[in-house]
Design a protein around this motif. Structure first.
Motif, PDB file in Angstrom:
ATOM      1  N   GLU A 177     -29.738  29.959  38.272  1.00 25.50           N
ATOM      2  CA  GLU A 177     -28.367  29.640  38.337  1.00 25.50           C
ATOM      3  C   GLU A 177     -28.402  27.892  38.758  1.00 25.50           C
ATOM      4  O   GLU A 177     -27.501  27.180  38.148  1.00 25.50           O
ATOM      5  N   ALA A 225     -30.120  33.913  32.809  1.00 29.75           N
ATOM      6  CA  ALA A 225     -30.205  34.285  34.201  1.00 29.75           C
ATOM      7  C   ALA A 225     -30.612  35.918  34.234  1.00 29.75           C
ATOM      8  O   ALA A 225     -31.684  35.969  35.002  1.00 29.75           O
ATOM      9  N   PRO A 243     -22.725  28.855  40.688  1.00 27.85           N
ATOM     10  CA  PRO A 243     -22.884  30.222  40.688  1.00 27.85           C
ATOM     11  C   PRO A 243     -21.857  30.862  40.603  1.00 27.85           C
ATOM     12  O   PRO A 243     -20.762  30.518  41.413  1.00 27.85           O
TER      13      PRO A 243
END
Length: 258
Positions: A78, A95, A164
């Motif tokens: 992230e 991710a 994030p």
């Protein structure tokens, strides 16, 4: 000269994020509870495959091992993808895929340690399951995090897209750190590689003000004015102290403290 890990922004960010999870007694207790429940219920065929003691040990290794590997990798991915401000969906998919790799490794090592030998088809299925689980956790985390509170109408600051999902709370303040900006929200802190003036621009439409050459604050987060060690500054709602630069004092009086 080698860069000290203590002074490296990426290493510092990773250390803070991992410590936030594994330095919390509450989080450790929740992980332990998940492991105990899994040990009792024996999901995925472990009830029949292992003795009670082996089953509890296995799930302790799985829960804590995958949590550590997954959180550390997910945080790193992230952070690095944040350099490019990827759109949400591609960022989430990338991710999930990359984070599934160490999670898969932990599961395979645990299975091998307990005597299970999987064939290639089983390993492929297991890896797909890891991707699905990691993606589901990431999606739930993103959806579970409170949406950034809107400052004006329904528009959220562009800056939040660089964070994030779990850190996308309402902006509290920004602090310049060399070639990075530390973004502090109601959901935590994140170091973002960008120029300070660009971060301030992307903080709009959240009402705020630059109060120091290295500090920007959101107006809603100011608790009052105070002095610490002969320095005049602002007390923020998160308990932090933000100094007021000399050339910003008149603007602070008019904009922040009026």
């Amino acid at each position: 000269m080698p860069v000290s890990i203590a002074n490296d922004p990426f290493a510092g960010h990773l250390k803070r994020e991992v410590s936030a999870v594994f330095g919390s007694a509450r989080n450790l207790g929740l992980l332990g509870l998940v492991a105990i429940l899994a040990g009792i219920s024996g999901p995925f065929g472990t009830y029949e495959a292992f003795s009670p003691l082996a089953r509890f040990v296995y799930w302790l290794l799985i829960v804590f091992g995958t949590a550590a590997a997954g959180h550390a990798t997910g945080t790193a991915v992230e952070y690095l993808l944040g350099r490019f401000a990827w759109p949400t969906i591609p960022r989430l998919l990338a991710a999930s895929l990359l984070t599934a790799v160490p999670v898969f490794g932990v599961v395979v090592l645990a299975l091998f340690a307990f005597g299970y030998r999987a064939d290639s088809a089983d390993l492929v299925t297991l890896f797909i399951q890891c991707i699905a689980v990691v993606g589901g956790v990431a999606l739930l985390t993103r959806k579970g995090a409170p949406a950034a509170r809107r400052s004006e109408g329904s528009t959220a600051p562009k800056l939040l897209a660089r964070l994030p999902g779990a850190r996308r709370g309402r902006l509290l303040r920004l602090q310049a750190q060399d070639h990075y900006v530390e973004v502090i929200t109601t959901r935590g802190r994140t170091l973002v590689p960008m120029r300070f003036r660009d971060a301030i621009d992307e903080a709009k439409p959240e009402p705020g003000a630059q109060v120091h050459r290295s500090h920007w604050i959101a107006l809603h987060a100011v608790s009052g004015r105070c002095r610490i060690n002969d320095r005049t500054g602002l007390r923020m709602s998160d308990g932090s102290f933000v100094p007021i630069g000399r050339k910003f004092r008149s603007a602070v009086r008019e904009t922040v403290l009026s």
